[in-house]
Write a protein that holds these residues in place. Sequence first.
Motif, mmCIF file in Angstrom:
data_model
loop_
_atom_site.group_PDB
_atom_site.id
_atom_site.type_symbol
_atom_site.label_atom_id
_atom_site.label_comp_id
_atom_site.label_asym_id
_atom_site.label_seq_id
_atom_site.Cartn_x
_atom_site.Cartn_y
_atom_site.Cartn_z
ATOM 1 N N LEU A 1 0.815 -1.222 0.000
ATOM 2 C CA LEU A 1 0.000 0.000 0.000
ATOM 3 C C LEU A 1 0.847 1.271 0.000
ATOM 4 O O LEU A 1 0.505 2.251 -0.663
ATOM 5 C CB LEU A 1 -0.935 0.010 1.223
ATOM 6 N N MET A 2 1.941 1.244 0.744
ATOM 7 C CA MET A 2 2.767 2.455 0.897
ATOM 8 C C MET A 2 4.074 2.317 0.108
ATOM 9 O O MET A 2 5.170 2.343 0.665
ATOM 10 C CB MET A 2 3.049 2.711 2.380
ATOM 11 N N THR A 3 3.950 2.172 -1.201
ATOM 12 C CA THR A 3 5.136 2.134 -2.053
ATOM 13 C C THR A 3 5.711 3.543 -2.200
ATOM 14 O O THR A 3 5.048 4.536 -1.892
ATOM 15 C CB THR A 3 4.786 1.589 -3.449
ATOM 16 N N ARG B 1 6.234 5.130 -4.864
ATOM 17 C CA ARG B 1 5.433 5.853 -5.860
ATOM 18 C C ARG B 1 4.179 6.465 -5.221
ATOM 19 O O ARG B 1 3.854 7.637 -5.465
ATOM 20 C CB ARG B 1 5.038 4.890 -6.990
ATOM 21 N N VAL B 2 3.494 5.665 -4.405
ATOM 22 C CA VAL B 2 2.290 6.153 -3.717
ATOM 23 C C VAL B 2 2.643 7.308 -2.771
ATOM 24 O O VAL B 2 1.941 8.325 -2.724
ATOM 25 C CB VAL B 2 1.608 5.007 -2.935
ATOM 26 N N CYS B 3 3.729 7.139 -2.029
ATOM 27 C CA CYS B 3 4.173 8.196 -1.103
ATOM 28 C C CYS B 3 4.496 9.483 -1.865
ATOM 29 O O CYS B 3 4.170 10.591 -1.405
ATOM 30 C CB CYS B 3 5.401 7.734 -0.316
ATOM 31 N N TRP C 1 3.213 10.479 -4.724
ATOM 32 C CA TRP C 1 1.959 11.107 -5.154
ATOM 33 C C TRP C 1 1.238 11.772 -3.986
ATOM 34 O O TRP C 1 0.579 12.822 -4.160
ATOM 35 C CB TRP C 1 1.040 10.078 -5.812
ATOM 36 N N MET C 2 1.357 11.199 -2.793
ATOM 37 C CA MET C 2 0.747 11.819 -1.609
ATOM 38 C C MET C 2 1.397 13.163 -1.295
ATOM 39 O O MET C 2 0.704 14.138 -0.962
ATOM 40 C CB MET C 2 0.881 10.890 -0.399
#
Length: 314
Positions: free
Chosen positions: A140-142, A144-146, A148-149
């Motif tokens: 969930l916390m890749t 890439r995701v971080c 974008w956040m």
Amino acid sequence: IATQLINMENASSVKEFILLGLAENQAVQKICFVMFLFFYMVIVAGNLLIVITVISSQCLNSPMYFFLCYLSFVDICYSSVTAPKMIANFLVENKTISFVGCIAQLFGVHFFGCTEIFILTVMAYDRYVAICRPLHYTTLMTRRVCGWMVIGSWVGGFVHSTVQTLLTTQLPFCGPNKIDHYFCDVHPLLQLACTNTYAVGIIVVANSGMITLSCFFILVMSYVVILVSLKSQTSKGWHKALSTCGSHITVVILFFGPCMFIYIRPSGNLSADKSVAVFYTVITPMLNPLVYVLRNKEVKSAMRKLWSRKVGSE
């Protein structure tokens, strides 16, 4: 925005504002100069140390430290919008700021302040996933995701600040130019406008208040869920989970408390407002490094290794 600022300055008879600051007594101002100069040096040095430590340390590569790095960077920028001008004004009699400079300061305060609110909210979500859904954390916390956040936090801060700034620049300023504050903010400027600002004031409060309250509600709910999920944990699990959340909860209380006092109500006593504003523009950015370092063994260990490498290379 730049073009609109120039047009508004040309249309307004007020070309500059006078910042009354925190104190009028000269002796008090000299004390404040020394005190706030020290505070600002601690803010820059402490937060810069965290940024350098996280970037240079391979063991601090989790999302929590990724967000902490950006939080520290935002703290430096946030305090730098108001503190240098406030510190310089303690030493001069002519405490003026240009119309464009005032609006730029207003934009910067809301841009970095709102970005910090969103980053703190993202950090709470990170802790929720880490504690409540540990098996899914890495998926969930890749990075890439971080990423974008963080980008979303910056974009959200920019949109909020643009709305606040455009609403303020639409107002005519034709007479009084003394701002009972140490920086340019929406509420003091609304009181100087030569028109009825009731509708604009409601929109401003709704904009700032909605963001502050909704993010605070998300933060509270995330920690309620975390505490409920810890019921089945052992005392060791409780201690470990709370130790990772304790720093964040402390920072949230220090930052959101004063922000909600200022922005979820219509402008009132500006003397009280500017005293409270010191907490979220100066005190919280100064305490953030101390809170995160003193309560975090990994950060302290990484700093010691960084210092050892520095000393060893010399």
